[in-house]
Write a protein that holds these residues in place. Structure first.
Motif, mmCIF file in Angstrom:
data_model
loop_
_atom_site.group_PDB
_atom_site.id
_atom_site.type_symbol
_atom_site.label_atom_id
_atom_site.label_comp_id
_atom_site.label_asym_id
_atom_site.label_seq_id
_atom_site.Cartn_x
_atom_site.Cartn_y
_atom_site.Cartn_z
ATOM 1 N N VAL A 176 -23.820 -12.817 41.752
ATOM 2 C CA VAL A 176 -24.661 -13.895 42.287
ATOM 3 C C VAL A 176 -26.076 -13.763 41.736
ATOM 4 O O VAL A 176 -26.671 -14.737 41.273
ATOM 5 C CB VAL A 176 -24.661 -13.887 43.833
ATOM 6 N N PHE A 177 -26.626 -12.552 41.767
ATOM 7 C CA PHE A 177 -27.980 -12.354 41.265
ATOM 8 C C PHE A 177 -28.074 -12.587 39.763
ATOM 9 O O PHE A 177 -29.037 -13.191 39.282
ATOM 10 C CB PHE A 177 -28.500 -10.953 41.625
ATOM 11 N N VAL A 178 -27.093 -12.131 39.010
ATOM 12 C CA VAL A 178 -27.121 -12.339 37.550
ATOM 13 C C VAL A 178 -27.055 -13.825 37.222
ATOM 14 O O VAL A 178 -27.814 -14.325 36.379
ATOM 15 C CB VAL A 178 -25.980 -11.566 36.859
ATOM 16 N N ILE A 179 -26.173 -14.561 37.891
ATOM 17 C CA ILE A 179 -26.049 -16.000 37.630
ATOM 18 C C ILE A 179 -27.333 -16.730 38.028
ATOM 19 O O ILE A 179 -27.859 -17.545 37.260
ATOM 20 C CB ILE A 179 -24.827 -16.592 38.362
ATOM 21 N N ALA A 180 -27.847 -16.430 39.221
ATOM 22 C CA ALA A 180 -29.070 -17.104 39.688
ATOM 23 C C ALA A 180 -30.228 -16.844 38.731
ATOM 24 O O ALA A 180 -30.953 -17.765 38.350
ATOM 25 C CB ALA A 180 -29.425 -16.637 41.096
ATOM 26 N N GLY A 181 -30.408 -15.604 38.329
ATOM 27 C CA GLY A 181 -31.489 -15.280 37.410
ATOM 28 C C GLY A 181 -31.306 -15.905 36.046
ATOM 29 O O GLY A 181 -32.247 -16.465 35.473
ATOM 30 N N ALA A 230 -42.295 -17.673 38.398
ATOM 31 C CA ALA A 230 -41.245 -18.410 37.685
ATOM 32 C C ALA A 230 -40.758 -17.646 36.460
ATOM 33 O O ALA A 230 -39.598 -17.783 36.052
ATOM 34 C CB ALA A 230 -41.751 -19.792 37.271
ATOM 35 N N PHE A 231 -41.610 -16.831 35.886
ATOM 36 C CA PHE A 231 -41.199 -16.049 34.723
ATOM 37 C C PHE A 231 -40.537 -14.730 35.132
ATOM 38 O O PHE A 231 -39.506 -14.359 34.593
ATOM 39 C CB PHE A 231 -42.396 -15.759 33.810
ATOM 40 N N TYR A 232 -41.102 -14.016 36.094
ATOM 41 C CA TYR A 232 -40.634 -12.664 36.412
ATOM 42 C C TYR A 232 -39.474 -12.605 37.399
ATOM 43 O O TYR A 232 -38.601 -11.736 37.275
ATOM 44 C CB TYR A 232 -41.791 -11.807 36.934
ATOM 45 N N ILE A 233 -39.439 -13.479 38.377
ATOM 46 C CA ILE A 233 -38.371 -13.405 39.386
ATOM 47 C C ILE A 233 -36.981 -13.528 38.763
ATOM 48 O O ILE A 233 -36.082 -12.751 39.113
ATOM 49 C CB ILE A 233 -38.588 -14.430 40.520
ATOM 50 N N PRO A 234 -36.741 -14.455 37.832
ATOM 51 C CA PRO A 234 -35.399 -14.521 37.242
ATOM 52 C C PRO A 234 -34.979 -13.224 36.542
ATOM 53 O O PRO A 234 -33.830 -12.793 36.670
ATOM 54 C CB PRO A 234 -35.506 -15.671 36.243
ATOM 55 N N TRP A 235 -35.912 -12.591 35.840
ATOM 56 C CA TRP A 235 -35.584 -11.325 35.174
ATOM 57 C C TRP A 235 -35.308 -10.234 36.202
ATOM 58 O O TRP A 235 -34.398 -9.416 36.022
ATOM 59 C CB TRP A 235 -36.708 -10.916 34.220
ATOM 60 N N LEU A 236 -36.076 -10.224 37.273
ATOM 61 C CA LEU A 236 -35.842 -9.261 38.348
ATOM 62 C C LEU A 236 -34.453 -9.468 38.947
ATOM 63 O O LEU A 236 -33.721 -8.499 39.192
ATOM 64 C CB LEU A 236 -36.919 -9.402 39.427
ATOM 65 N N GLU A 237 -34.065 -10.713 39.161
ATOM 66 C CA GLU A 237 -32.740 -11.001 39.710
ATOM 67 C C GLU A 237 -31.632 -10.499 38.787
ATOM 68 O O GLU A 237 -30.653 -9.906 39.252
ATOM 69 C CB GLU A 237 -32.575 -12.502 39.949
ATOM 70 N N VAL A 238 -31.782 -10.717 37.495
ATOM 71 C CA VAL A 238 -30.767 -10.264 36.545
ATOM 72 C C VAL A 238 -30.681 -8.734 36.548
ATOM 73 O O VAL A 238 -29.586 -8.163 36.606
ATOM 74 C CB VAL A 238 -31.046 -10.800 35.119
ATOM 75 N N LEU A 283 -26.662 -3.553 40.598
ATOM 76 C CA LEU A 283 -25.631 -3.562 41.643
ATOM 77 C C LEU A 283 -24.237 -3.438 41.038
ATOM 78 O O LEU A 283 -23.411 -2.660 41.522
ATOM 79 C CB LEU A 283 -25.734 -4.850 42.477
ATOM 80 N N ILE A 284 -23.987 -4.190 39.986
ATOM 81 C CA ILE A 284 -22.666 -4.151 39.346
ATOM 82 C C ILE A 284 -22.376 -2.769 38.771
ATOM 83 O O ILE A 284 -21.290 -2.215 38.976
ATOM 84 C CB ILE A 284 -22.565 -5.241 38.251
ATOM 85 N N ALA A 285 -23.358 -2.196 38.062
ATOM 86 C CA ALA A 285 -23.164 -0.899 37.406
ATOM 87 C C ALA A 285 -23.354 0.277 38.361
ATOM 88 O O ALA A 285 -23.057 1.409 38.012
ATOM 89 C CB ALA A 285 -24.136 -0.773 36.237
ATOM 90 N N ARG A 286 -23.833 -0.030 39.549
ATOM 91 C CA ARG A 286 -24.122 1.001 40.562
ATOM 92 C C ARG A 286 -25.132 2.030 40.046
ATOM 93 O O ARG A 286 -25.042 3.219 40.310
ATOM 94 C CB ARG A 286 -22.840 1.667 41.040
ATOM 95 N N LYS A 287 -26.115 1.545 39.322
ATOM 96 C CA LYS A 287 -27.223 2.380 38.831
ATOM 97 C C LYS A 287 -28.449 2.061 39.674
ATOM 98 O O LYS A 287 -28.735 0.897 39.947
ATOM 99 C CB LYS A 287 -27.522 2.093 37.355
#
Length: 133
Positions: A15-20, A49-57, A63-67
């Motif tokens: 969800v976070f990767v897609i949203a970002g 608008a520039f930083y939040i999407p990168w933070l989400e990704v 989360l996916i990699a559990r790092k």
């Protein structure tokens, strides 16, 4: 329990990767969304608008990699809480609550749908934090 946590962790990460990702490719559209909430000045809205999407990704991938998992969970919960507070604030002030967090997919959701989605994601995050302890 571990299997449920793993599935929820991966889904939340996706969800976070897609949203970002959807916002990274059109930061000016997201800037308009941020500006519509009338909380940040224009320079801060541009930065958000520039930083939040990168933070989400990055959070989604963590989360996916559990790092750096606990940090990613805490940051995700904080970000979702902020998004929910901003949404509620806009609604109480009678502003347009169109989010655009998922590009044009979001435009069909009304305030109640957006709020329900945010609360659902917060519940998942809370469950994962609890399961981690």
């Amino acid at each position: 329990m571990k299997r449920i946590s793993a599935v929820l962790r991966i889904l939340l990460g996706i969800v976070f990767v897609i949203a970002g990702s959807m916002k990274i490719f059109n930061p000016w559209r997201f800037h308009d969304t941020v500006t519509n909430f009338r909380i940040l000045s224009d320079p801060l809205a541009q930065a958000a608008a520039f930083y939040i999407p990168w933070l989400e990704v990055v959070l989604g991938l963590a989360l996916i990699a559990r790092k750096l998992y606990r940090g990613a969970l805490a940051s995700s919960g904080l970000l979702l809480s902020i998004f929910t507070a901003v949404l509620l604030s806009a609604q109480l002030r009678g502003l347009d609550t169109s989010c655009g967090c998922f590009g044009s997919w979001d435009m069909s959701l009304n305030f109640e749908g957006l709020l329900a989605r945010n609360i659902g994601l917060l519940i998942v995050t809370g469950f994962l934090i609890r399961a981690e302890r």
